[in-house]
Design an enzyme around this catalytic site. Structure first.
Site, mmCIF file in Angstrom:
data_model
loop_
_atom_site.group_PDB
_atom_site.id
_atom_site.type_symbol
_atom_site.label_atom_id
_atom_site.label_comp_id
_atom_site.label_asym_id
_atom_site.label_seq_id
_atom_site.Cartn_x
_atom_site.Cartn_y
_atom_site.Cartn_z
ATOM 1 N N GLU A 168 0.815 -1.474 -0.048
ATOM 2 C CA GLU A 168 -0.109 -0.496 0.137
ATOM 3 C C GLU A 168 0.860 1.159 0.288
ATOM 4 O O GLU A 168 0.623 2.192 0.696
ATOM 5 C CB GLU A 168 -1.137 -0.276 1.050
ATOM 6 C CG GLU A 168 -1.749 -1.260 1.426
ATOM 7 C CD GLU A 168 -2.533 -1.756 2.078
ATOM 8 O OE1 GLU A 168 -2.986 -0.133 2.890
ATOM 9 O OE2 GLU A 168 -3.637 -2.594 2.522
ATOM 10 N N GLU A 282 -6.290 -10.991 -0.489
ATOM 11 C CA GLU A 282 -7.046 -10.404 -0.166
ATOM 12 C C GLU A 282 -8.730 -10.889 0.008
ATOM 13 O O GLU A 282 -9.697 -9.723 0.187
ATOM 14 C CB GLU A 282 -7.098 -9.347 1.237
ATOM 15 C CG GLU A 282 -5.381 -9.558 1.333
ATOM 16 C CD GLU A 282 -4.379 -8.279 2.019
ATOM 17 O OE1 GLU A 282 -5.700 -7.590 3.091
ATOM 18 O OE2 GLU A 282 -3.935 -7.482 2.174
#
Length: 384
Positions: A168, A282
């Site tokens: 991220e 995820e």
């Protein structure tokens, strides 16, 4: 992303509420029938690892433990390999919970995805407070990070299939400002050590375990857009410079509040065409529900939309031969991070709060059972 069940890790996906609707329209159909084969066995026919995020504490529940052992061929530590959990006190590593998960995986012939080496969240207080008050300067911070990467990767050397090395680091599509490179200048590590630190961490991880496959992992990169374009350009530059990036992790936290990501398969394929492995790391699909306890979708249409999104994610992965891993972010709705972060939403996983299989499970199972035979050839289980 790297979401814990009720932790700050959800903060990064909270901003998904600002994402404009994607282009694709739903086209789901219910699962046609139910099969006896487990997800891991069906995935194996394609060389595809079907995984889940795991809390070692949850392994004390025999039913939960049995589901993970039977249904999944890879596991990811939900929180136990994050820095604040591994080293809550400076210089004192807590390996026990993560080691427990690795041993469980070995016992059940599963691979392990290591998660995560560099991320701006879930850092130990001694580190962030030291930087904030000036007791840890820039040179020392860099050395602390370098040593942490070597310590962690070396400890698990030979036991980790994939590492989420950098997590991220890029600017979201909905953020405004002058973000020329696409790398977010205000994320902790880039803010203090500069954007070059991202490449350094990949190099350090590779030095510590040359056989582990090294991934960049992020949310909201599933669709073609500013963020995924910036990441694509950066990855090209890093590969040209010899940085050992070997895979891209598409987190795939989806919501029925928005359309399915436009160009998802094509986006994965363009990264794969760079010579990279692809993983859906995820996966969950949240919707509006009746309550956090029962997590029943409010309408049959929302249930149908969820099923369609699950179908499209697994179909897209199967269509990209370099997609070697499909990981669901948790087993049951009772353990999901979603209700704690998105008011009024839930039902994001494949098992309900009573560990009963949901229609979504059978959708994934059905796709794996009935997919075109062409997907069963030419795919390996990754670089290892």
């Amino acid at each position: 992303m790297v979401l814990g069940t009720a932790s700050v890790v959800g903060a990064a996906t909270l901003v998904l509420g600002g994402v404009p609707a994607y282009a694709a329209a739903p086209h789901s159909t219910p699962a046609s029938h139910q099969h006896d084969d487990s997800l891991r066995d069906l995935g194996a026919e394609y060389g595809l690892r079907i995984g889940t995020a795991v809390s070692p504490a949850g392994l004390q529940d025999p039913e939960y433990r049995e589901i993970i052992a039977e249904e999944f061929s890879s596991v990811t530590a939900e929180n136990e390999m994050k820095w604040e959990t591994l080293e809550p006190v400076r210089g004192e590593y807590n390996w026990g919970p993560a080691d427990e998960l690795v041993e469980f995986a070995k016992e059940n012939h599963q691979l392990v995805r290591g998660h995560v080496l560099l991320w701006q969240n879930q850092l130990p207080a001694w580190l962030t407070e030291g930087v904030a008050d000036g007791t840890i300067g820039t040179e020392e911070l860099r050395e602390i990070l370098r040593q942490h990467v070597y310590n962690v990767v070396s400890h698990f050397k030979g036991d980790i299939w994939h590492w989420d090395v950098v997590n991220e680091a890029f600017v979201d599509d909905w953020e405004t400002g002058d973000f020329e490179s696409g790398i977010h200048p205000e994320r902790f590590w880039v803010q203090h050590l500069g954007p070059e630190i991202l490449a350094d961490v990949f190099r350090w991880a590779h030095d510590a375990d040359p056989k582990a496959v090294l991934f960049y992992n992020d949310y909201a990169i599933e669709h073609m857009g500013q963020k995924s374009d910036a990441l694509y350009a950066w990855v090209q530059e890093q590969l040209a410079a010899g940085v050992p990036i070997e895979g891209i992790g598409f987190q795939t936290h989806l919501s029925t509040e928005y359309g399915f990501p436009g160009g998802f398969q094509e986006n994965m394929q363009r990264f794969a065409d760079l010579g990279l492995d692809i993983a859906l790391t995820e996966v969950d699909v949240r919707t509006f529900v009746d309550s956090p306890e029962t997590q029943e979708p409010l309408t049959p249409a929302l249930q149908q939309q969820q099923e369609d999104y699950w179908r499209q994610t697994i179909e897209a992965c199967l269509a990209v031969r370099e997609c070697v891993s499909y990981t669901v972010w948790g087993v049951s709705d009772e353990q999901s991070w979603v209700p704690g972060w998105f008011t009024g939403m839930g039902s994001a996983l494949l098992w309900d709060e009573n560990l009963e299989r949901k229609p979504q499970y059978y959708v994934v199972q059905d796709v794996l059972e009935t997919a075109d035979a062409k997907h069963r050839t030419g795919r390996g289980a990754g670089r290892n």
